[in-house]
Design a protein around this motif. Structure first.
Motif, PDB file in Angstrom:
ATOM      1  N   PHE A   1      -2.140 100.212  45.233  1.00 48.01           N
ATOM      2  CA  PHE A   1      -2.140 100.055  43.776  1.00 48.01           C
ATOM      3  C   PHE A   1      -3.451  99.451  43.276  1.00 48.01           C
ATOM      4  CE2 PHE A   1      -0.687  95.438  43.564  1.00 48.01           C
ATOM      5  CZ  PHE A   1      -0.544  95.253  44.916  1.00 48.01           C
ATOM      6  N   ASN A   2      -3.551  99.271  41.954  1.00 44.56           N
ATOM      7  CA  ASN A   2      -4.678  98.622  41.272  1.00 44.56           C
ATOM      8  C   ASN A   2      -6.039  99.088  41.796  1.00 44.56           C
ATOM      9  OD1 ASN A   2      -2.463  97.367  40.245  1.00 44.56           O
ATOM     10  ND2 ASN A   2      -3.079  95.286  40.718  1.00 44.56           N
TER      11      ASN A   2
ATOM     12  N   ARG B   1      -6.321  99.259  46.432  1.00 44.77           N
ATOM     13  CA  ARG B   1      -5.824  98.017  47.024  1.00 44.77           C
ATOM     14  C   ARG B   1      -4.616  98.379  47.889  1.00 44.77           C
ATOM     15  NH1 ARG B   1      -3.007  92.930  43.899  1.00 44.77           N
ATOM     16  NH2 ARG B   1      -1.969  92.061  45.747  1.00 44.77           N
TER      17      ARG B   1
ATOM     18  N   ASP C   1      -7.694  94.078  43.825  1.00 45.96           N
ATOM     19  CA  ASP C   1      -8.022  94.488  42.459  1.00 45.96           C
ATOM     20  C   ASP C   1      -9.524  94.671  42.203  1.00 45.96           C
ATOM     21  OD1 ASP C   1      -5.331  94.074  42.429  1.00 45.96           O
ATOM     22  OD2 ASP C   1      -5.353  92.455  40.956  1.00 45.96           O
TER      23      ASP C   1
ATOM     24  N   LYS D   1      -9.908  85.522  38.083  1.00 46.14           N
ATOM     25  CA  LYS D   1      -9.723  86.909  38.544  1.00 46.14           C
ATOM     26  C   LYS D   1     -10.041  87.881  37.415  1.00 46.14           C
ATOM     27  CE  LYS D   1      -5.296  86.539  40.128  1.00 46.14           C
ATOM     28  NZ  LYS D   1      -3.854  86.895  40.283  1.00 46.14           N
TER      29      LYS D   1
ATOM     30  N   LYS E   1      -1.554  85.215  27.563  1.00 43.92           N
ATOM     31  CA  LYS E   1      -2.266  85.553  28.802  1.00 43.92           C
ATOM     32  C   LYS E   1      -2.831  86.966  28.720  1.00 43.92           C
ATOM     33  CE  LYS E   1      -1.318  86.137  33.754  1.00 43.92           C
ATOM     34  NZ  LYS E   1      -0.323  85.975  34.806  1.00 43.92           N
TER      35      LYS E   1
ATOM     36  N   TYR F   1       3.345  93.921  31.733  1.00 48.94           N
ATOM     37  CA  TYR F   1       1.890  94.070  31.702  1.00 48.94           C
ATOM     38  C   TYR F   1       1.543  95.366  30.979  1.00 48.94           C
ATOM     39  CZ  TYR F   1       0.724  90.308  34.979  1.00 48.94           C
ATOM     40  OH  TYR F   1       0.539  89.085  35.580  1.00 48.94           O
TER      41      TYR F   1
ATOM     42  N   VAL G   1       6.931  94.788  41.521  1.00 48.76           N
ATOM     43  CA  VAL G   1       6.898  94.013  40.273  1.00 48.76           C
ATOM     44  C   VAL G   1       7.165  94.980  39.116  1.00 48.76           C
ATOM     45  CG1 VAL G   1       5.597  92.373  38.869  1.00 48.76           C
ATOM     46  CG2 VAL G   1       5.184  92.471  41.336  1.00 48.76           C
TER      47      VAL G   1
ATOM     48  N   VAL H   1       4.968  96.871  35.160  1.00 51.32           N
ATOM     49  CA  VAL H   1       3.517  96.600  35.219  1.00 51.32           C
ATOM     50  C   VAL H   1       2.732  97.906  35.193  1.00 51.32           C
ATOM     51  CG1 VAL H   1       1.624  95.654  36.594  1.00 51.32           C
ATOM     52  CG2 VAL H   1       3.838  94.480  36.555  1.00 51.32           C
TER      53      VAL H   1
ATOM     54  N   PHE I   1      -1.374  98.382  35.499  1.00 53.36           N
ATOM     55  CA  PHE I   1      -2.515  97.501  35.762  1.00 53.36           C
ATOM     56  C   PHE I   1      -3.737  98.348  36.096  1.00 53.36           C
ATOM     57  CE2 PHE I   1      -4.995  94.133  37.713  1.00 53.36           C
ATOM     58  CZ  PHE I   1      -4.606  93.007  37.021  1.00 53.36           C
TER      59      PHE I   1
ATOM     60  N   ASP J   1       3.034  97.308  40.764  1.00 53.40           N
ATOM     61  CA  ASP J   1       2.433  96.721  41.984  1.00 53.40           C
ATOM     62  C   ASP J   1       2.854  97.481  43.231  1.00 53.40           C
ATOM     63  OD1 ASP J   1       1.317  94.891  40.313  1.00 53.40           O
ATOM     64  OD2 ASP J   1       2.040  93.119  41.365  1.00 53.40           O
TER      65      ASP J   1
HETATM   66  C1  BMA Z   1      -1.853  89.949  38.261  1.00 50.46           C
HETATM   67  C2  BMA Z   1      -2.603  90.396  39.499  1.00 50.46           C
HETATM   68  C3  BMA Z   1      -2.377  91.850  39.786  1.00 50.46           C
HETATM   69  C4  BMA Z   1      -0.925  92.245  39.651  1.00 50.46           C
HETATM   70  C5  BMA Z   1      -0.317  91.716  38.359  1.00 50.46           C
HETATM   71  C6  BMA Z   1       1.155  92.022  38.207  1.00 50.46           C
HETATM   72  O1  BMA Z   1      -1.930  88.556  38.113  1.00 50.46           O
HETATM   73  O2  BMA Z   1      -2.177  89.619  40.584  1.00 50.46           O
HETATM   74  O3  BMA Z   1      -2.809  92.126  41.101  1.00 50.46           O
HETATM   75  O4  BMA Z   1      -0.863  93.663  39.613  1.00 50.46           O
HETATM   76  O5  BMA Z   1      -0.501  90.312  38.333  1.00 50.46           O
HETATM   77  O6  BMA Z   1       1.911  91.466  39.246  1.00 50.46           O
END
Ligand code: BMA
Length: 321
Positions: free
Chosen positions: A35-36, A51, A96, A143, A203, A233, A269, A272, A274, A295
């Motif tokens: 993913f990501n 990833r 990521d 990050k 956030k 997300y 997760v 999401v 991402f 994820d």
């Molecule tokens: C973020 C990162 C990403 C992840 C996202 C959802 O903080 O850690 O790698 O995809 O959370 O879990």
């Protein structure tokens, strides 16, 4: 059927019908999730830096390539970046990646899951086989970072997302500068998380690297909404001045890509999307965005840059709130 056509018709991003394009089952050995991905064009082909999360919980970065950026992905295990788990900096893996091409080199900013928390690190490569690690750019916890592909008044610029120890202060996107890609400073908040019921309250973090358009740098960022059943997300847009990226020209008041499809709602997760990479195709309007879903898997969605820009214009957010 992944989504009702009635929902998809109103979306700016159209999910590729072949999604997910890469998943754990595509690997000959057992991995947990893929993913990501970071994304770029390398020798005329689309290259994703995936990833890959192993069942140890540790992630590494693996290359996959495709001619059209949509189909026939070839995973190349000989190319990518392995974490140096015997160092404190990369003790728990690397995650990521965001890829910025500068001349014939690819600068990959990634999250190094250090023994002391997530930090922002940089490695560069010409071929995705041989790498030069350029060190830690931002100490933990930080990050969601990427480089701009050019200097501004003799300085490189980095977007990143530090985490203040006082959670109630929110998590915001910062901009820092460096004369040499090593020493970073002159840091300031570029995009602040919103408040209250806004989709991007409390956030936010950078998505793909900044994309230069005729109107300025297009920024895709994720906003995190905490709900009774977990975090959602989603991605929204902002625009920065071409010559001075510390100037925010516009910010959208709506998210434009959020979890809807089954593969975005189910996984390690749920809820999401991402994105860590996007590629503007040769027609100057077709934008492929590459993202991790839930994820767990790797997906692509397609948008028209012109439509994204007019959406941003038509859905302005108050830049001072
Ligand atoms: C973020 C990162 C990403 C992840 C996202 C959802 O903080 O850690 O790698 O995809 O959370 O879990």
């Amino acid at each position: 059927m992944i989504m009702s056509p009635r929902i998809e018709r109103t979306e700016l991003f159209h999910r590729f019908e072949g999604n997910p394009i890469i998943c754990a089952a595509d690997f000959p050995h057992t991995v947990n999730a893929v993913f990501n991905p970071g994304a770029t064009v390398f020798e005329g082909r689309t290259l994703l830096l995936l990833r890959v999360e192993h069942r140890t919980g540790i992630s590494s970065l693996v290359v996959a390539t495709s001619d059209d950026g949509l189909t026939n992905w070839e995973i190349d295990f000989s190319r990518g970046l392995e974490p140096q788990t015997d160092t404190p900096q990369e003790r728990w893996g690397i995650e990521d990646p965001r890829i910025t091409r500068i001349n014939d080199e690819y600068f990959v900013v990634y999250v190094a899951f250090s023994a002391y928390g997530p930090l922002v690190s940089l490695a560069k490569t010409k071929d995705f086989i041989t790498w030069e690690r350029m060190g830690v750019l931002q100490q933990p916890e930080d990050k969601d970072a990427a480089l701009f592909p050019m200097m501004f008044d003799g300085r490189w610029a980095l977007l990143h997302r530090p985490v203040p120890s006082m959670a109630e202060m929110g998590k915001h996107i910062w901009l820092s500068f460096s004369p040499d890609l090593r020493y970073w400073g002159d840091a300031r908040v570029l995009l602040a998380a919103k408040h209250g019921g806004s989709w991007d309250a409390n956030k936010i973090g950078l998505g793909p690297p900044p994309l230069l358009t005729a109107d300025g740098w297009l920024i895709g960022y994720h906003g995190v909404r905490v709900t009774a059943s977990g975090s959602i997300y989603r991605m929204g847009l902002a625009l920065l001045d071409r010559d001075d990226p510390s100037k925010v020209l516009a910010r959208g008041n709506e998210w434009i890509l959020g979890p809807r499809a089954d593969y975005e709602q189910n996984g390690d997760v749920p809820g999401v999307v991402f994105p860590c990479g996007w590629i503007l195709r040769d027609d100057g309007d077709t934008l492929h965005i590459y993202y991790g879903a839930a994820d767990s898997v790797t997906c692509v969605a397609v948008a028209r840059l012109s439509q994204l820009m007019s959406h941003l214009q038509g859905h302005p957010s108050d830049l001072n709130s």
